[in-house]
Design a protein around this motif. Sequence first.
Motif, PDB file in Angstrom:
ATOM      1  N   ASN A 146       0.776  -1.257  -0.057  1.00 20.82           N
ATOM      2  CA  ASN A 146      -0.064  -0.050   0.156  1.00 20.82           C
ATOM      3  C   ASN A 146       0.902   1.204   0.031  1.00 20.82           C
ATOM      4  N   THR A 147       0.962   1.968  -1.177  1.00 13.28           N
ATOM      5  CA  THR A 147       1.557   3.159  -1.233  1.00 13.28           C
ATOM      6  C   THR A 147       0.990   4.540  -1.353  1.00 13.28           C
ATOM      7  N   VAL A 194      -0.750   7.788  -2.185  1.00 13.67           N
ATOM      8  CA  VAL A 194      -1.121   8.515  -3.106  1.00 13.67           C
ATOM      9  C   VAL A 194      -0.519  10.109  -3.119  1.00 13.67           C
ATOM     10  N   CYS A 195      -0.048  10.620  -4.101  1.00 17.83           N
ATOM     11  CA  CYS A 195       0.590  11.861  -4.013  1.00 17.83           C
ATOM     12  C   CYS A 195      -0.423  13.073  -3.788  1.00 17.83           C
ATOM     13  N   GLY A 231      -2.919  11.280  -7.557  1.00 15.41           N
ATOM     14  CA  GLY A 231      -2.871  10.087  -8.153  1.00 15.41           C
ATOM     15  C   GLY A 231      -2.977  10.061  -9.591  1.00 15.41           C
ATOM     16  N   CYS A 291       5.828  13.990  -7.513  1.00 14.34           N
ATOM     17  CA  CYS A 291       5.956  12.746  -7.253  1.00 14.34           C
ATOM     18  C   CYS A 291       6.902  12.171  -8.633  1.00 14.34           C
ATOM     19  N   THR A 333       5.163   9.419 -10.823  1.00 13.12           N
ATOM     20  CA  THR A 333       4.691   8.041 -10.424  1.00 13.12           C
ATOM     21  C   THR A 333       3.121   7.930  -9.758  1.00 13.12           C
ATOM     22  N   HIS A 386       2.643   8.338  -6.620  1.00 19.39           N
ATOM     23  CA  HIS A 386       3.041   8.110  -5.489  1.00 19.39           C
ATOM     24  C   HIS A 386       4.018   8.699  -4.604  1.00 19.39           C
ATOM     25  N   THR A 387       3.792   8.839  -3.542  1.00 16.40           N
ATOM     26  CA  THR A 387       4.981   9.568  -2.542  1.00 16.40           C
ATOM     27  C   THR A 387       5.665   8.684  -1.666  1.00 16.40           C
ATOM     28  N   ARG A 396       6.994   7.402   1.850  1.00 15.38           N
ATOM     29  CA  ARG A 396       6.569   7.657   3.362  1.00 15.38           C
ATOM     30  C   ARG A 396       7.569   8.548   4.029  1.00 15.38           C
TER      31      ARG A 396
END
Length: 60
Positions: free
Chosen positions: A7-8, A10-11, A16, A43, A46, A48-49, A51
């Motif tokens: 589970n990554t 979302v920016c 996303g 991001c 991608t 995603h960011t 963590r």
Amino acid sequence: MPQHVPNTPVCRDCDGFPVVAITTGTRDRDGSRTTLHVTCRACKGTGHTVRRSALARVGR
């Protein structure tokens, strides 16, 4: 059997959707519209960011 996907997050800047196409309203010689493709700088395209816990903590 489905694979486990991590589970990554979302920016938060692009929600996303890291790449968007913007139509400028002008037309090219062949009659098609001029389109710009823009990627999210936060991001890097991608969606995603990283963590926050992965960042180093400095201090006392």
